[in-house]
Design an enzyme around this catalytic site. Sequence first.
Site, PDB file in Angstrom:
ATOM      1  CB  SER A 265      -0.899   0.003   1.234  1.00  0.00           C
ATOM      2  OG  SER A 265      -0.124   0.340   2.370  1.00  0.00           O
ATOM      3  CE  LYS A 266      -2.077   6.459  -2.863  1.00  0.00           C
ATOM      4  NZ  LYS A 266      -3.488   6.799  -2.653  1.00  0.00           N
ATOM      5  NE  ARG A 267       0.430   0.652   6.104  1.00  0.00           N
ATOM      6  CZ  ARG A 267       1.144  -0.438   6.332  1.00  0.00           C
ATOM      7  NH1 ARG A 267       2.293  -0.363   6.971  1.00  0.00           N
ATOM      8  NH2 ARG A 267       0.712  -1.610   5.939  1.00  0.00           N
ATOM      9  CG  HIS A 268       4.562  -1.099   1.944  1.00  0.00           C
ATOM     10  ND1 HIS A 268       3.240  -1.465   1.915  1.00  0.00           N
ATOM     11  CD2 HIS A 268       5.107  -1.740   2.995  1.00  0.00           C
ATOM     12  CE1 HIS A 268       2.996  -2.308   2.908  1.00  0.00           C
ATOM     13  NE2 HIS A 268       4.109  -2.487   3.577  1.00  0.00           N
ATOM     14  N   GLY A 269       5.351   2.932  -0.232  1.00  0.00           N
ATOM     15  CA  GLY A 269       5.931   3.746  -1.309  1.00  0.00           C
ATOM     16  C   GLY A 269       4.892   3.911  -2.406  1.00  0.00           C
TER      17      GLY A 269
END
Length: 512
Positions: A265-269
Site C-alpha cells: 500500500s501507499k505506506r510502503h511507497g
Amino acid sequence: MWFDSNLENASMSVRVRYAPSPTGLQHIGSVRTALFNYFFAKSQKGQFLLRVEDTDQERSTSDALDDLYATLEWLGVSYDEGPGKDGGCGPYVQSEREHLYKEKATELVNAGKAYPCFCTSERLDALREEQKGKKGSTFGYDRHCRDLDPAEAQKRIAAGEPYVIRLKVPMEGKTEFNDILLGKTGRKNKDINPDPVMLKTDGFPTYHLANVVDDHMMGITHIMRAQEWIPSGPLHVLLYEAFGWEPPTYCHLPMVMGKDGQKLSKRHGSTAVRDFRQAGYLPEALMNYVSLLGWSFDDSREFFSKEELCELFSLEKINTSPAVFDYKKLDWFNGQYIRRKDPEELKALLLPLLAQDGIVTNPPTENELAIFDGAFPIIRERLKLLNDVSPMLRFLFQDPGTGNVEDAIPKKMDAVGTVATLEAGIALLEQAPSAPEVTDEEACARWDEERDAQFRSRAEDGEWKIGAMLQPLRLAVTASKVSPPLFPAIRLLGLEEAIRRAKRLVEALSSL
Ligand code: GLU
Ligand code: ZN
C-alpha cells in the site's frame, strides 16, 4: 496436485481477461494481474481481453479509465479484444451491457434459481440492527422473500413495486472449485452469503452477476486474478451451476506484499503505475520486475524482455506464497535497463526531462546539446531513474549558487578546517593541465585519474580523509546531492569555472 484442470486438454484456445474496475489509478499489483494474463495468453497463442467492470457507477471515473488505457499503452500491452477492438463478444464495457444482465437475472428467476425480493431498506436496516453483536459481524439477509409465490411476485412487479433479484444459495451441501495453484477450495453452502443480490433496484447488476455472465459470454477459459477474490469463488461457481454453465479454470495469484508482510500500500511507497512512470522508471524495467512478483523462470535468470516473457511464461512456475515488492530491486533493474538502452533512444528520453525542468531550452540549442553529449557517457553509468538527470546535470547549465553552506562541512570538521581542505584543492586545480576534449575518452579518463591521485596524496599530507577534500568541493561545483563523480564533473564544467565556484564557497564559509 495441480494439473487436474482442463489446462492439459488445451484443444480449446486460451482466452483470458483483465477486468479492472476503473475506480482509481492502476495499482502495481493489478498491473501484475494484467501482465500475467497477457503473458499467459501470448505463451499459449491465445487471446487476451480487456473488460472494463464499471457497474459501480458511483466509484467509476473517467480519469481512472484514461489511466487504465495510458498504463497499458505505456507498458506496450495491447489486447486482442476489448474496448474499441471488437472480437465478436462486445461491448467490453459493462455499463454498455446492462440489458444483458437484466435478461440473465430474469432467466434465473424463471428457472427458479433466483427470486425477486421486495424488502424495503427500512426492513433491512432493522434486520441489520437486530443482527448487530450477534455471532459474526457480517450482515446476512434472512431469506424473507425466498419462498414468495411466483405469481404473487409477478403481480407486485407489475404493480411497480421496487425489488432486487437475489440468488437462491442452496442451504445444504458444499461448493468447491479447483484452483490451478491452490488445489481444491470451497465452502459449505450454509456459510455462503445468504442469497446475495444479483440485480439491484435500479436494474444494475452487482459485480458477481456481471463478472460471471461476461466471463461465460466472452468464452473465458482461465480466470487469473488476485487471491483476494478467492472468497467469491464458491458463489461464482454456484452462479455457473444455476445457469447450467461450465466454470472456467481458476488460478488465483499470490498477493503482493510490502517488506513488512502487509499488503502493498501507499505506506510502503508508490503503488500507482503512473507515479512510477512519472518518477522516471522505464516500462521495460517495471515490466521485468513485476513479472518476477510471484513467478520465476528458474532459480537464477532475472532479465526478460516482453517478447521473452510472452514466450517463456508458464502457470507451473507461479509461486503460491506471497511476493514481496522490493523498491530497491526495482531501482536496480531500472538502472540496468537504462544502461542497456540504445544511447540515442536514451538521450531522446532525457532531453525532454531537462527541458521540462527548465535546464535546457526546448528545443535545446547546439551549445546545450554539446554539453549534454559530453556528460552523457558519465551519467548513463549512474542514473537510477531517468528523472535523476536534472539534479545531476543542472550544475553544467546553470550556476547553482553555493547551496546550503553548512552541507559543505564534513562530519567532525568545522568551517575553518573545511576552508583549509578547499584551499588545498583549489591549489591543485590551479596547477592542473587543462582538460582534454570530451571526445578523447582515454585522455579524459587519464586526466580524471591523475586528479584523483593528486587529491589522495594531498589528503594524506594534510592528514585528512579523502572525503574531507572531495565533499566540500563537490558541493561547490554542483550544489547537488546527486552528481556525477567529481573530477569528470569539474572537467565538464571547465577548470576555471570550477575554481571560481570553489573560491566562492571559501568566502561563504569564511563569513560563517
Ligand atoms: N473488477 C474486478 C477487480 O477490480 C475483477 C475481479 C476478477 O478478475 O474477477 O479486480
Ligand atoms: Zn426480501
